[in-house]
Design an enzyme around this catalytic site. Structure first.
Site, short mmCIF file in Angstrom:
data_model
loop_
_atom_site.label_atom_id
_atom_site.label_comp_id
_atom_site.label_asym_id
_atom_site.label_seq_id
_atom_site.Cartn_x
_atom_site.Cartn_y
_atom_site.Cartn_z
N HIS A 424 0.93 1.15 3.03
CA HIS A 424 -0.39 1.04 2.51
C HIS A 424 -0.79 0.98 4.55
CE1 HIS A 424 -0.24 -3.25 4.28
NE2 HIS A 424 1.14 -3.25 3.89
N CYS A 443 5.83 -5.35 3.15
CA CYS A 443 5.79 -3.31 3.16
C CYS A 443 5.05 -3.24 4.09
CB CYS A 443 4.04 -4.08 2.64
SG CYS A 443 4.85 -4.62 0.57
#
Length: 532
Positions: A424, A443
């Site tokens: 992301h 992440c």
């Protein structure tokens, strides 16, 4: 390969096999004894038992017509050390001793099965790895693809043996380059390594003296510059330092600071261990990567889009911090879609461990986040007593609506997985300027997410920038499916290669490779020092 061309250690093996086979008189009783011994020896293994049932307990190794298989096995075992495999599990000498030990048909039946078992172990180790990393390290979620033993034996028994053995090792160019680096480092180890290390203390252009000479000598030994009598930190030395820094993931400023000197002083033995572990990890990954795939190397802090073995796009990344609940796991999955203007659904661990303590002190804390109940209704913070809740009974969901300040930035890339890991954007760009970038909750944050999206979309739209911008400018959360889904491989390599140039080395940020090498050593892998 003729008998005379075999390695010296292999010739007694073939001769021994011939003597053992000659002793096996083909009388009915002896054949029955052989088959009975095979059946008994194979009974402890379902794969072996099933295979020999299909062959009516006939030999594939010890019969008079099996010389080609024995010879091919001997030849294959001669390269065990080159692959960084545990030679204590299988070797030409072990095969020779087994064959020499056969004094009767029953003995030969036992040896037959032992050779098949040895073959299966060798084939598995070379094809898909010596270790099962999932049993050793929590963050390794990549379970090796083990081939069924019966199918392996059936395939081998029906194949040209030399060709079959050649087919077992990984086919990737990466594996071949790592093997070449392993051999280079073994020769260096045999020659005594890179000599004296560099004393601690920052060195920079303009410096001179004994420490600069030590730095120069180390870089000469490593092949980064030619011999020179200079004692000064001149432009040639600065360029050599920069080249070394690039190869080791360091800021290429040409200044030999603490991190650079620490990397320079890593011994040949440690680099060899890293390469051996990288070869093991390459065996885990297998050959089917996808013609177009995404490769994220945790230790390298970069994400790449690969196409036909070439880097189509590369961007810096931030990965999980080195704490037990934040380390980025290693696994493969399939990217299915991207979400433009994403909502951040705060993971429960973050909601309860980080935000709940804030809410207990002040119900209006983190006001940019929405708190909803089980029905999806907005929670009235002023009338909610957050002090009654704990990490166990917190009943609410926390979300951050789409915005430029959203923790996920303006786009996320989804490959749904049970680890809740994805790639992301982020509004916090400053971390991308750091050498080591392990700061996230697990992440993977991307430095250039828009360009990453354009590259992915280029396969399904003529103008990916315009396509992306139209959806971004709505401010609404929009899911964009990838018409052709893309495999994602999150790997952990402290040693990896480039098609051209030197092998790259990185820091073992989570300590995983050190544990894996210890496990390989325990399995019987040894470091070789080759003297020319």
């Amino acid at each position: 390969m003729t008998f005379s061309n075999l390695p010296a250690f292999a010739r007694p093996l073939i001769a021994g096999a011939a003597l053992s086979l000659a002793a096996a008189i083909p009388a009915f009783g002896q054949v029955t004894a052989f088959k009975q011994a095979v059946a008994e020896a194979a009974s402890s293994s379902e794969a072996l038992s099933e295979f020999y049932r299909t062959t009516n307990y006939e030999a594939i190794w010890t019969g008079k017509d099996d010389k080609a298989r024995r010879r091919a096995f001997v030849k294959a075992l001669a390269s065990v050390d080159a692959h960084g495999l545990p030679s204590s599990r299988y070797s030409a000498e072990m095969v020779r001793e087994l064959l020499k030990s056969a004094k009767s048909s029953r003995d030969l039946g036992r040896v037959e099965v032992e050779l098949s078992q040895m073959f299966l172990q060798y084939a598995q180790d070379l094809q898909s790895g010596v270790l099962d990393g999932t049993r050793l390290i929590e963050g390794i979620k990549r379970k090796p693809s083990r081939r069924d033993g019966t199918a392996q034996l059936v395939a081998f028994s029906k194949s040209a043996p030399n060709a079959y053995f050649k087919s077992l090792a990984p086919k990737s160019p990466e594996y071949k380059r790592l093997m070449a680096e392993k051999q280079r480092l073994e020769r260096l180890l045999g020659a005594g390594g890179w000599g004296e290390g560099v004393p601690k203390g920052k060195l920079e252009p303009g410096d001179s003296g004994a420490k600069v000479v030590a730095l120069r000598n180390r870089l000469i030994a490593m092949g980064y510059m030619k011999r020179s009598p200079s004692q000064s930190y001149d432009s040639k030395l600065q360029k050599a330092v920069q080249a070394f820094q690039i190869d080791h993931g360091l800021l290429a400023d040409g200044v030999a600071g603490d991190a650079t000197i620490a990397a320079l002083n890593v011994p040949v033995q440690t680099r060899l261990e890293q390469v051996i572990v990288a070869m093991e990890r390459e065996r885990w990954l297998g050959d089917e990567r996808g013609q177009r795939h995404i490769l994220v190397n945790i230790t390298d802090f970069h994400a790449r889009i690969m196409e036909n073995g070439q880097v189509a796009f590369k961007t810096r990344s931030v990965v999980g911090a080195n704490t037990s609940d934040r380390r980025t796991p290693e696994f493969s999955d399939i990217m299915e879609h991207m979400v433009i203007n994403p909502t951040w659904n705060v993971p429960r661990s973050i909601a309860t461990k980080e935000y709940l303590p804030m809410l207990k002190k002040n119900p209006q804390a983190v006001s940019h986040l929405r708190i909803t109940d089980a029905r999806g209704q907005l929670v009235d913070r002023a009338n909610t007593d957050f002090t009654q809740y704990s990490t166990r009974n917190f009943p609410f969901d926390i979300k951050q609506p789409p915005s430029r300040g959203n923790a996920l930035g303006l786009v996320k890339f989804m490959f749904p997985n049970r680890h809740n890991i994805y790639l992301h954007d982020t509004p916090h760009k400053s971390l991308f300027g750091r050498e080591a970038r392990a700061f996230s909750h697990g992440c993977i944050r991307l430095n250039d997410p828009f360009d990453f999206a354009y590259e992915l979309l280029s396969k399904q739209t003529a103008n990916p920038q315009s396509f992306f911008a139209e959806r971004l400018n709505t401010g609404r959360e929009t899911t964009v499916p990838l018409e052709k889904q893309v495999p994602v491989h999150i790997i952990y390599r402290t040693a990896f290669t480039e098609p051209k140039g030197r092998v790259q080395f990185r820091t073992d940020i989570y300590g995983r490779d050190a544990k894996l090498f210890d496990a390989l050593s325990e399995a019987g892998v040894v470091l070789r020092a080759v003297r020319s």
